[in-house]
Design a protein around this motif. Structure first.
Motif, short mmCIF file in Angstrom:
data_model
loop_
_atom_site.label_atom_id
_atom_site.label_comp_id
_atom_site.label_asym_id
_atom_site.label_seq_id
_atom_site.Cartn_x
_atom_site.Cartn_y
_atom_site.Cartn_z
N GLU A 131 0.97 5.11 0.41
CA GLU A 131 0.30 6.49 1.76
C GLU A 131 1.14 7.70 0.89
O GLU A 131 2.47 7.17 0.95
CB GLU A 131 0.16 6.09 2.62
CG GLU A 131 0.02 5.03 3.30
CD GLU A 131 -1.71 4.95 2.77
OE1 GLU A 131 -2.47 6.82 2.75
OE2 GLU A 131 -2.74 4.14 2.95
N PRO A 132 0.56 8.71 0.74
CA PRO A 132 -0.96 9.40 1.06
C PRO A 132 -1.95 8.69 -0.25
O PRO A 132 -3.20 8.62 0.44
CB PRO A 132 -0.76 10.60 2.25
CG PRO A 132 -0.15 11.13 0.37
CD PRO A 132 1.38 10.31 0.20
N SER A 133 -1.22 8.41 -0.93
CA SER A 133 -2.51 8.10 -1.92
C SER A 133 -3.30 6.77 -1.39
O SER A 133 -4.08 6.68 -2.39
CB SER A 133 -1.81 7.61 -3.59
OG SER A 133 -1.18 6.84 -3.21
N GLY A 134 -3.42 6.24 -1.40
CA GLY A 134 -3.49 5.02 -0.81
C GLY A 134 -3.68 3.56 -1.61
O GLY A 134 -4.83 2.43 -1.46
N GLY A 139 6.08 4.74 2.87
CA GLY A 139 4.90 5.90 2.82
C GLY A 139 6.17 7.31 1.82
O GLY A 139 7.12 6.95 1.96
N GLU A 140 5.66 8.04 1.18
CA GLU A 140 6.30 8.58 0.40
C GLU A 140 6.99 9.84 0.51
O GLU A 140 6.11 10.20 1.68
CB GLU A 140 5.31 8.97 -1.15
CG GLU A 140 4.28 7.91 -1.98
CD GLU A 140 3.73 8.48 -2.75
OE1 GLU A 140 3.93 8.72 -4.27
OE2 GLU A 140 2.57 8.32 -2.74
N GLU A 186 -3.12 0.16 -4.03
CA GLU A 186 -2.38 -0.85 -3.22
C GLU A 186 -2.07 -1.86 -4.44
O GLU A 186 -3.40 -2.13 -5.36
CB GLU A 186 -4.20 -1.54 -2.19
CG GLU A 186 -3.56 -2.64 -1.78
CD GLU A 186 -4.98 -2.96 -0.66
OE1 GLU A 186 -4.79 -2.16 0.45
OE2 GLU A 186 -5.48 -4.04 -0.79
N THR A 223 3.10 -1.04 3.92
CA THR A 223 2.92 0.09 2.88
C THR A 223 4.62 1.54 3.39
O THR A 223 5.77 0.84 3.85
CB THR A 223 2.23 0.71 4.87
OG1 THR A 223 0.71 -0.11 5.48
CG2 THR A 223 1.74 2.28 4.33
N THR A 226 1.02 -1.57 0.43
CA THR A 226 -0.25 -0.27 0.09
C THR A 226 0.77 1.16 -0.13
O THR A 226 2.02 1.21 0.45
CB THR A 226 -0.80 0.08 1.28
OG1 THR A 226 -1.75 -0.96 1.14
CG2 THR A 226 -1.72 0.57 1.34
N SER A 229 7.36 13.60 1.78
CA SER A 229 6.51 14.61 1.91
C SER A 229 6.18 15.88 0.48
O SER A 229 7.62 16.11 0.15
CB SER A 229 6.88 15.51 2.79
OG SER A 229 6.04 16.52 3.12
#
Length: 79
Positions: free
Chosen positions: A18-21, A57-58, A23, A55, A16, A60
């Motif tokens: 994030e923050p785009s969601g 996380g990209e 999957e 998960t 997954t 910022s």
């Protein structure tokens, strides 16, 4: 920076973003390539492992790019 995420076991791995969601499921023995853009802060991004998958996380304010094992680019905004 580019890195590889591989499902090296007998089961698929759910990844997954994030923050785009977005999957994606990586089949057993398969992989995907992730490219993180340069970040302006001290962290490049995050990777969290859980029993259900990973998960990513990209960084910022930046969007990652992802490719499947065949080299096709996947949408970071989801399927």
């Amino acid at each position: 920076m580019k890195f590889l995420i591989q499902a090296s076991g007998d089961a698929p791995v759910i990844v997954t973003f994030e923050p785009s969601g977005a999957e994606y499921s990586i089949g057993a023995g398969d992989h995907m390539v992730v490219e993180w853009p340069d970040a302006d802060g001290p962290l490049m991004g995050t990777i969290q492992h859980s029993p259900t998958g990973l998960t990513v996380g990209e960084p910022s304010g930046r969007m990652a790019r992802i490719w499947n094992s065949s080299g096709a680019e996947l949408s970071i905004l989801g399927q």
